[in-house]
Scaffold this active site. Sequence first.
Site, short mmCIF file in Angstrom:
data_model
loop_
_atom_site.label_atom_id
_atom_site.label_comp_id
_atom_site.label_asym_id
_atom_site.label_seq_id
_atom_site.Cartn_x
_atom_site.Cartn_y
_atom_site.Cartn_z
N CYS A 1 0.84 -1.19 0.00
CA CYS A 1 0.00 0.00 0.00
C CYS A 1 0.88 1.25 0.00
CB CYS A 1 -0.89 0.03 1.23
SG CYS A 1 -2.08 -1.32 1.30
N GLU B 1 0.62 3.96 1.77
CA GLU B 1 0.94 4.42 3.11
C GLU B 1 2.10 3.63 3.70
OE1 GLU B 1 -3.62 4.61 2.68
OE2 GLU B 1 -1.96 3.40 1.94
N CYS C 1 -6.48 1.55 4.43
CA CYS C 1 -7.05 0.24 4.77
C CYS C 1 -6.73 -0.08 6.23
CB CYS C 1 -6.51 -0.85 3.83
SG CYS C 1 -4.78 -1.29 4.12
#
Length: 149
Positions: free
Chosen positions: A57, A59, A99
């Site tokens: 991801c 992040e 998420c």
Amino acid sequence: MTPTADREALIAAARAAARNAYAPYSRFAVGAALLMTDGSIVTGANVENASYGLSLCAETVAMATASAQGRLADIVAVGVVGGMIGPQGLEGVAPVTPCGRCRQVLNEAAQIGGRDLVIHCASGDGLTIATHALSALLPHAFGPANLGA
């Protein structure tokens, strides 16, 4: 920077990072930008893999970069932008939030730094922005303090 300038700079940096996403399978690009205590910004983009579970991801990529720089405790705010890759760039009108896994990873940095992180979440077109405290996105979080660390 003022909080509004922080938000605008983070969203712009996250949108720029999303252009570097490697998303051949989902065609869903995400960019993340971390505001550091000194005002600098660290970015990341999602990286997909043919073995889907190995994908990263945006992040997490940004957090790993900050960690590699020895700056994990210096994160004060996060910008996240995501959307479908279209002919005109990122598309989408709903803000994208981190998420669950990314919320937990961000929580680690928040607890290490001793602060609640501000998370600015934007739509693919960047026109819709929602701002949340990390503690609101991940209430009753598990972290270093739970391990006595």
